[in-house]
Write a protein that holds these residues in place. Structure first.
Motif, mmCIF file in Angstrom:
data_model
loop_
_atom_site.group_PDB
_atom_site.id
_atom_site.type_symbol
_atom_site.label_atom_id
_atom_site.label_comp_id
_atom_site.label_asym_id
_atom_site.label_seq_id
_atom_site.Cartn_x
_atom_site.Cartn_y
_atom_site.Cartn_z
ATOM 1 N N ASP A 1 43.280 -73.546 -72.512
ATOM 2 C CA ASP A 1 44.220 -74.631 -72.200
ATOM 3 C C ASP A 1 45.583 -74.396 -72.848
ATOM 4 O OD1 ASP A 1 42.481 -74.951 -74.455
ATOM 5 O OD2 ASP A 1 43.246 -76.964 -74.762
ATOM 6 N N LYS A 2 45.598 -73.724 -74.012
ATOM 7 C CA LYS A 2 46.860 -73.427 -74.694
ATOM 8 C C LYS A 2 47.739 -72.502 -73.860
ATOM 9 C CE LYS A 2 48.636 -71.031 -78.803
ATOM 10 N NZ LYS A 2 48.283 -70.392 -80.093
ATOM 11 N N TRP A 3 47.099 -71.597 -73.121
ATOM 12 C CA TRP A 3 47.835 -70.586 -72.350
ATOM 13 C C TRP A 3 48.029 -70.979 -70.897
ATOM 14 C CZ3 TRP A 3 50.115 -67.543 -75.553
ATOM 15 C CH2 TRP A 3 49.528 -67.284 -76.793
ATOM 16 N N GLU A 4 47.558 -72.171 -70.526
ATOM 17 C CA GLU A 4 47.645 -72.576 -69.120
ATOM 18 C C GLU A 4 49.068 -72.568 -68.560
ATOM 19 O OE1 GLU A 4 46.679 -76.474 -66.404
ATOM 20 O OE2 GLU A 4 45.245 -75.967 -67.981
ATOM 21 N N PRO A 5 50.075 -73.105 -69.263
ATOM 22 C CA PRO A 5 51.431 -73.083 -68.700
ATOM 23 C C PRO A 5 51.938 -71.663 -68.450
ATOM 24 C CG PRO A 5 51.293 -74.667 -70.496
ATOM 25 C CD PRO A 5 50.017 -73.892 -70.515
ATOM 26 N N LYS A 6 51.672 -70.750 -69.393
ATOM 27 C CA LYS A 6 52.122 -69.366 -69.231
ATOM 28 C C LYS A 6 51.370 -68.678 -68.089
ATOM 29 C CE LYS A 6 53.149 -65.200 -71.895
ATOM 30 N NZ LYS A 6 53.198 -64.580 -73.232
ATOM 31 N N LEU A 7 50.051 -68.936 -67.998
ATOM 32 C CA LEU A 7 49.258 -68.346 -66.924
ATOM 33 C C LEU A 7 49.700 -68.874 -65.567
ATOM 34 C CD1 LEU A 7 45.720 -68.509 -68.559
ATOM 35 C CD2 LEU A 7 46.915 -66.412 -67.909
ATOM 36 N N ARG A 8 50.002 -70.167 -65.513
ATOM 37 C CA ARG A 8 50.431 -70.770 -64.250
ATOM 38 C C ARG A 8 51.702 -70.081 -63.735
ATOM 39 N NH1 ARG A 8 49.475 -75.256 -61.327
ATOM 40 N NH2 ARG A 8 47.825 -75.887 -62.754
ATOM 41 N N GLU A 9 52.653 -69.850 -64.629
ATOM 42 C CA GLU A 9 53.885 -69.181 -64.232
ATOM 43 C C GLU A 9 53.635 -67.720 -63.879
ATOM 44 O OE1 GLU A 9 58.295 -68.045 -66.089
ATOM 45 O OE2 GLU A 9 56.910 -69.296 -67.236
ATOM 46 N N TRP A 10 52.865 -67.035 -64.720
ATOM 47 C CA TRP A 10 52.617 -65.602 -64.547
ATOM 48 C C TRP A 10 51.853 -65.317 -63.260
ATOM 49 C CZ3 TRP A 10 47.884 -62.637 -65.370
ATOM 50 C CH2 TRP A 10 48.096 -61.242 -65.384
ATOM 51 N N ILE A 11 50.848 -66.153 -62.957
ATOM 52 C CA ILE A 11 50.018 -65.926 -61.772
ATOM 53 C C ILE A 11 50.661 -66.514 -60.517
ATOM 54 C CG2 ILE A 11 47.806 -66.458 -60.668
ATOM 55 C CD1 ILE A 11 46.573 -66.472 -63.528
ATOM 56 N N LEU A 12 50.936 -67.820 -60.549
ATOM 57 C CA LEU A 12 51.347 -68.509 -59.324
ATOM 58 C C LEU A 12 52.754 -68.128 -58.874
ATOM 59 C CD1 LEU A 12 49.810 -72.060 -59.871
ATOM 60 C CD2 LEU A 12 48.776 -70.009 -58.867
ATOM 61 N N GLU A 13 53.627 -67.790 -59.838
ATOM 62 C CA GLU A 13 54.984 -67.388 -59.475
ATOM 63 C C GLU A 13 55.163 -65.872 -59.501
ATOM 64 O OE1 GLU A 13 57.081 -69.576 -58.303
ATOM 65 O OE2 GLU A 13 55.598 -71.151 -58.689
ATOM 66 N N GLY A 14 54.481 -65.225 -60.432
ATOM 67 C CA GLY A 14 54.716 -63.793 -60.638
ATOM 68 C C GLY A 14 53.815 -62.860 -59.867
ATOM 69 N N HIS A 15 52.712 -63.375 -59.291
ATOM 70 C CA HIS A 15 51.767 -62.464 -58.633
ATOM 71 C C HIS A 15 51.304 -62.968 -57.275
ATOM 72 C CE1 HIS A 15 51.465 -59.378 -61.650
ATOM 73 N NE2 HIS A 15 51.362 -60.290 -62.589
ATOM 74 N N LYS A 16 52.275 -63.332 -56.469
ATOM 75 C CA LYS A 16 51.954 -63.784 -55.113
ATOM 76 C C LYS A 16 51.490 -62.639 -54.226
ATOM 77 C CE LYS A 16 54.913 -67.853 -55.261
ATOM 78 N NZ LYS A 16 56.056 -68.583 -54.663
ATOM 79 N N GLU A 17 51.601 -61.404 -54.732
ATOM 80 C CA GLU A 17 51.141 -60.251 -53.946
ATOM 81 C C GLU A 17 49.637 -60.034 -54.090
ATOM 82 O OE1 GLU A 17 51.392 -58.402 -58.008
ATOM 83 O OE2 GLU A 17 52.372 -60.020 -56.906
ATOM 84 N N TRP A 18 48.974 -60.757 -55.005
ATOM 85 C CA TRP A 18 47.528 -60.606 -55.166
ATOM 86 C C TRP A 18 46.811 -60.984 -53.877
ATOM 87 C CZ3 TRP A 18 46.271 -63.058 -60.636
ATOM 88 C CH2 TRP A 18 46.741 -62.187 -61.632
ATOM 89 N N LYS A 19 45.617 -60.446 -53.693
ATOM 90 C CA LYS A 19 44.814 -60.787 -52.514
ATOM 91 C C LYS A 19 44.608 -62.301 -52.446
ATOM 92 C CE LYS A 19 42.180 -56.569 -51.656
ATOM 93 N NZ LYS A 19 40.825 -56.008 -51.478
ATOM 94 N N THR A 20 44.502 -62.810 -51.236
ATOM 95 C CA THR A 20 44.430 -64.258 -51.018
ATOM 96 C C THR A 20 43.282 -64.901 -51.786
ATOM 97 O OG1 THR A 20 45.365 -63.968 -48.808
ATOM 98 C CG2 THR A 20 44.255 -66.056 -49.258
ATOM 99 N N ASN A 21 42.106 -64.259 -51.776
ATOM 100 C CA ASN A 21 40.958 -64.867 -52.458
ATOM 101 C C ASN A 21 41.137 -64.853 -53.975
ATOM 102 O OD1 ASN A 21 40.538 -61.960 -52.424
ATOM 103 N ND2 ASN A 21 38.436 -62.342 -53.085
ATOM 104 N N VAL A 22 41.809 -63.821 -54.505
ATOM 105 C CA VAL A 22 42.052 -63.742 -55.949
ATOM 106 C C VAL A 22 43.060 -64.821 -56.360
ATOM 107 C CG1 VAL A 22 42.932 -62.291 -57.816
ATOM 108 C CG2 VAL A 22 41.540 -61.284 -56.000
ATOM 109 N N TYR A 23 44.159 -64.874 -55.656
ATOM 110 C CA TYR A 23 45.199 -65.868 -55.931
ATOM 111 C C TYR A 23 44.632 -67.284 -55.787
ATOM 112 C CZ TYR A 23 49.847 -68.068 -55.675
ATOM 113 O OH TYR A 23 50.965 -68.846 -55.911
ATOM 114 N N GLY A 24 43.864 -67.510 -54.726
ATOM 115 C CA GLY A 24 43.323 -68.842 -54.469
ATOM 116 C C GLY A 24 42.341 -69.296 -55.524
#
Length: 308
Positions: free
Chosen positions: A197-220
């Motif tokens: 939970d401490k890293w959730e804000p950083k993960l949200r930015e890193w994954i949802l904004e920074g890695h939109k190229e990931w496969k759909t099922n991984v991103y989803g």
């Protein structure tokens, strides 16, 4: 324009040393990784592909008890079978090692101790099933009882295989130890937790904004976990088989296999390149590409980045 990297580290999900590899492993992870590694080599790029066997955890101890052998004998057998199979299939690993190696135990211990000394873990005490006759805490799979839904008398503490229901040990009727048959008691035990939970804000930015190229099922799948809110996850277990928790007062506890296994990518790289491994893990001019299975998504995309 896509960034040009000086070097690439390719990791492949560690097959569990509790059985041989099958066609799903090959199609999902090892053949695609091998094709990509060969492609980069043909382009003259600096690429390293690491892999190895995942050799800790409860299922291995269950198989060892069933067969009347030690967990080490189980993993020695299947590590050899898996390694030979991948070699015979021509998968071009630069190294294929294992998580029972001395170097891996040292690396995983150092990793835990570093986070521990920084105060990155939280400590929680909870009730866990305990077998008074054998004198040990029981993993969920070591507890059997009657399923409250279908009344199968041999449901496990995490799942009923008759009706498919997910269960907790406390859901079972008349829970008993799979080791001795004795009734299970609940006893307090303390474990260390990684506060995702401490890293959730950083993960949200890193994954949802920074890695939109990931496969759909991984991103989803990652998005669904983030949207539901991340919770702390235990990094230790009451078990005899695994990497011992390297702090005082942790006797009888090992690193939870999901925490210890991805560190195998680091220890495998260190084993292959003892003098230059850090370039592949820490240099901004390096990239790491993970080839994983669908059941590995959360560990590679949420848990391991949080650990790192």
């Amino acid at each position: 324009m896509e960034k040009k990297f000086k070097r690439t580290l390719i990791t492949t999900a560690l097959p569990y040393a509790n059985g041989p590899v099958h066609i799903g492993h090959l199609a999902g992870v090892y053949v695609p990784a091998d094709i990509y590694a060969r492609y980069l080599r043909l382009r003259g790029e600096d690429v390293v592909m690491v892999g190895g066997s995942d050799e800790h955890g409860v299922p291995i101890t269950l198989r060892a008890r069933k067969e009347g052998i030690t967990p080490q004998e189980v993993v020695d057998r299947y590590h050899t079978i898996i390694k030979d199979s991948l070699e015979e299939l021509g998968v071009s690993f630069d190294i294929y090692s294992r998580t029972t190696s001395k170097l891996h135990h040292e690396t995983a211990s150092e990793f835990f101790r570093h986070l521990y000394d920084k105060g990155e873990f939280t400590v929680q005490t909870a009730l866990q099933p305990y077998d008074e006759k054998s004198g040990e805490f029981l993993a969920d799979r070591y507890v059997v009882g009657t399923c409250p839904r279908c009344h199968n008398e041999n449901a496990y503490g995490d799942q009923c295989e008759a009706c498919g229901s997910s269960l907790n040990v406390t859901d079972l009727i008349n829970p008993r130890s799979a080791l001795t048959g004795e009734p299970v008691k609940m006893r307090e035990t303390t474990h260390w937790y990684l506060p995702l939970d401490k890293w959730e804000p950083k993960l949200r930015e890193w994954i949802l904004e920074g890695h939109k190229e990931w496969k759909t099922n991984v991103y989803g799948q990652c998005k669904s976990w983030l949207d539901a809110g991340l919770q702390p996850r235990a990094v230790s277990r009451d078990l005899k088989w695994g990497v011992p928790v390297p702090v005082e007062g942790a006797e009888g506890k090992v690193l939870y296999v999901w925490f210890d296994a991805p560190i195998g990518y680091i220890s495998n790289t260190k084993e292959l390149l003892p003098d230059t491994w850090e370039k592949y893990w820490k240099d901004p001019e390096s990239r790491i590409i993970n080839f994983i299975g669908k059941d590995n998504i959360v560990f590679h995309c949420i848990v391991f980045p949080s650990m790192l």
